[in-house]
Design a protein around this motif. Structure first.
Motif, PDB file in Angstrom:
ATOM      1  N   VAL A   1       0.816  -1.220   0.000  1.00  0.00           N
ATOM      2  CA  VAL A   1       0.000   0.000   0.000  1.00  0.00           C
ATOM      3  C   VAL A   1       0.852   1.275   0.000  1.00  0.00           C
ATOM      4  O   VAL A   1       0.508   2.235  -0.712  1.00  0.00           O
ATOM      5  CB  VAL A   1      -0.999  -0.024   1.171  1.00  0.00           C
TER       6      VAL A   1
ATOM      7  N   PHE B   1       1.602   2.074  -3.549  1.00  0.00           N
ATOM      8  CA  PHE B   1       0.485   2.252  -4.481  1.00  0.00           C
ATOM      9  C   PHE B   1       0.366   3.729  -4.853  1.00  0.00           C
ATOM     10  O   PHE B   1       0.338   4.610  -4.004  1.00  0.00           O
ATOM     11  CB  PHE B   1      -0.810   1.751  -3.844  1.00  0.00           C
TER      12      PHE B   1
ATOM     13  N   ASN C   1      -3.114  -3.349 -12.766  1.00  0.00           N
ATOM     14  CA  ASN C   1      -3.893  -2.316 -12.083  1.00  0.00           C
ATOM     15  C   ASN C   1      -2.993  -1.504 -11.144  1.00  0.00           C
ATOM     16  O   ASN C   1      -3.009  -0.271 -11.149  1.00  0.00           O
ATOM     17  CB  ASN C   1      -5.015  -2.950 -11.257  1.00  0.00           C
ATOM     18  N   PHE C   2      -2.244  -2.219 -10.338  1.00  0.00           N
ATOM     19  CA  PHE C   2      -1.390  -1.574  -9.335  1.00  0.00           C
ATOM     20  C   PHE C   2      -0.405  -0.609  -9.990  1.00  0.00           C
ATOM     21  O   PHE C   2      -0.220   0.519  -9.520  1.00  0.00           O
ATOM     22  CB  PHE C   2      -0.628  -2.657  -8.559  1.00  0.00           C
TER      23      PHE C   2
ATOM     24  N   ARG D   1      -4.523   1.908 -10.385  1.00  0.00           N
ATOM     25  CA  ARG D   1      -5.929   1.547 -10.353  1.00  0.00           C
ATOM     26  C   ARG D   1      -6.146   0.413  -9.356  1.00  0.00           C
ATOM     27  O   ARG D   1      -5.242  -0.339  -9.041  1.00  0.00           O
ATOM     28  CB  ARG D   1      -6.411   1.113 -11.748  1.00  0.00           C
ATOM     29  N   ARG D   2      -7.328   0.267  -8.890  1.00  0.00           N
ATOM     30  CA  ARG D   2      -7.737  -0.872  -8.086  1.00  0.00           C
ATOM     31  C   ARG D   2      -8.720  -1.711  -8.902  1.00  0.00           C
ATOM     32  O   ARG D   2      -9.240  -1.203  -9.887  1.00  0.00           O
ATOM     33  CB  ARG D   2      -8.372  -0.398  -6.768  1.00  0.00           C
ATOM     34  N   PRO D   3      -8.921  -2.976  -8.560  1.00  0.00           N
ATOM     35  CA  PRO D   3      -8.443  -3.661  -7.362  1.00  0.00           C
ATOM     36  C   PRO D   3      -7.119  -4.384  -7.587  1.00  0.00           C
ATOM     37  O   PRO D   3      -6.682  -4.590  -8.718  1.00  0.00           O
ATOM     38  CB  PRO D   3      -9.553  -4.672  -7.097  1.00  0.00           C
ATOM     39  N   PHE D   4      -6.519  -4.776  -6.482  1.00  0.00           N
ATOM     40  CA  PHE D   4      -5.400  -5.716  -6.478  1.00  0.00           C
ATOM     41  C   PHE D   4      -5.474  -6.492  -5.171  1.00  0.00           C
ATOM     42  O   PHE D   4      -6.207  -6.100  -4.253  1.00  0.00           O
ATOM     43  CB  PHE D   4      -4.049  -5.008  -6.645  1.00  0.00           C
TER      44      PHE D   4
ATOM     45  N   ASP E   1      -7.782  -8.274  -0.090  1.00  0.00           N
ATOM     46  CA  ASP E   1      -7.923  -7.029  -0.843  1.00  0.00           C
ATOM     47  C   ASP E   1      -7.619  -5.914   0.154  1.00  0.00           C
ATOM     48  O   ASP E   1      -8.475  -5.569   0.977  1.00  0.00           O
ATOM     49  CB  ASP E   1      -9.337  -6.890  -1.407  1.00  0.00           C
TER      50      ASP E   1
ATOM     51  N   LEU F   1      -7.130  -2.618   0.007  1.00  0.00           N
ATOM     52  CA  LEU F   1      -7.821  -1.337  -0.048  1.00  0.00           C
ATOM     53  C   LEU F   1      -9.263  -1.455   0.437  1.00  0.00           C
ATOM     54  O   LEU F   1      -9.810  -0.525   1.041  1.00  0.00           O
ATOM     55  CB  LEU F   1      -7.766  -0.763  -1.457  1.00  0.00           C
TER      56      LEU F   1
ATOM     57  N   CYS G   1      -8.091  -8.719 -11.966  1.00  0.00           N
ATOM     58  CA  CYS G   1      -7.610  -9.160 -10.656  1.00  0.00           C
ATOM     59  C   CYS G   1      -8.418 -10.395 -10.276  1.00  0.00           C
ATOM     60  O   CYS G   1      -9.561 -10.284  -9.820  1.00  0.00           O
ATOM     61  CB  CYS G   1      -7.776  -8.058  -9.615  1.00  0.00           C
TER      62      CYS G   1
ATOM     63  N   ARG H   1     -10.014 -10.597  -6.745  1.00  0.00           N
ATOM     64  CA  ARG H   1     -11.244  -9.845  -6.518  1.00  0.00           C
ATOM     65  C   ARG H   1     -12.439 -10.551  -7.140  1.00  0.00           C
ATOM     66  O   ARG H   1     -13.557 -10.510  -6.573  1.00  0.00           O
ATOM     67  CB  ARG H   1     -11.103  -8.440  -7.099  1.00  0.00           C
TER      68      ARG H   1
END
Length: 269
Positions: free
Chosen positions: A22, A25, A99-100, A104-107, A126, A128, A193, A196
């Motif tokens: 995080v 990120f 994404n990361f 962007r999310r998710p990861f 997850d 976030l 992802c 997710r």
């Protein structure tokens, strides 16, 4: 003494997310991202997270082997351990790296444990969303410490909702999937992802997910989570999924009936 494995690994993933993943990120620069294969990238966060997770898992189970995504990128020979006995950890330090890397999310952070060649436990975090799913073979699935059983009721045909990752599908299969999705209900393009996608099946946001590529770190954790919650994860031909098996195609569904309905609509033409 009580077995604390589920909590130990879950805590490790949270710690790794908090200390390594995080904080990086949305803070990577170009020098922190590399292409390890055409179209497949890795970041400094992937590598640092895998190092931290792998070292801690070996301490938790002395003599165990770690098969991590980034380690396999350097030495594909590590995949042989997926068919060996003993304890083998499968690690995806950041699922959803694309994404990361693009902020962007998710990861997700994901781990699975094979014991004597059988899926034994799984974790998907997850960070976030602050959502952690865990399972142990024969003991059910938990999301944020609450037991989860996938809703066994089946929506009417035409009212199903799920994801199909069509990017890598052969052309003929992709055409069938796109056409069949209109009959099923809502066909989503995917979140890039896998972790997710599995979480969304567990919490009822979707009833199925279809993948072509089936790399073990992408699917070993989520498949066990779904199966232990009452769902189904099988190859397109109906064969049971095992992370050591090579090949393509995986359909995951919230129930046997949904698997059959989705397979008939998307794969059988």
């Amino acid at each position: 003494m009580a077995d604390t494995l589920i909590d130990d690994v879950g805590g490790l993933l949270r710690e790794t997310a908090d200390q390594v993943v995080v904080p990086l990120f949305q803070k990577l620069d170009d020098s922190d991202v590399a292409e390890k294969a055409p179209g497949d990238i890795v970041t400094v966060a992937d590598r640092r997270a895998e190092e931290m997770i792998s070292a801690a898992l070996r301490r938790l189970r002395p003599g165990s082997v770690v098969v991590g995504e980034e380690a396999v990128a350097e030495d594909r020979g590590l995949l042989r351990y997926l068919r060996d006995g003993g304890d083998v950890w499968i690690v995806d330090p950041i699922d959803g790296t694309a994404n990361f890397a693009t902020r962007r999310r998710p990861f997700a952070l994901m781990v699975a444990l094979l014991s004597e060649n059988r899926p034994a436990a799984a974790w998907v975090l997850d960070p976030l969303a602050d959502t952690l799913a865990t399972s142990r073979a024969g003991e059910g699935t938990y999301v944020d410490r609450q037991p989860v059983r996938i809703d066994e009721s089946t929506p009417e045909f035409g009212h199903l909702r799920g994801m199909a990752m069509t990017r890598f599908l052969p052309t003929a299969t992709r055409d069938r999937v796109n056409a069949g999705g209109e009959r099923l209900g809502e066909l989503l393009p995917g979140q890039h992802c896998a972790g997710r996608e599995y979480l969304d099946i567990l919490v009822g946001r979707q009833q199925f997910a279809l993948f072509w590529r089936t790399l073990p770190w992408d699917h070993a954790p989520g498949a066990l989570l779904v199966e232990c919650a009452g769902g189904v994860a099988r190859r397109f031909d109906g064969a049971d999924y095992h992370p050591a098996d090579e090949g393509h195609g995986l359909l995951v569904a919230a129930s046997e009936q949904i698997w059959n309905d989705v397979s008939a609509a998307l794969l059988d033409g």
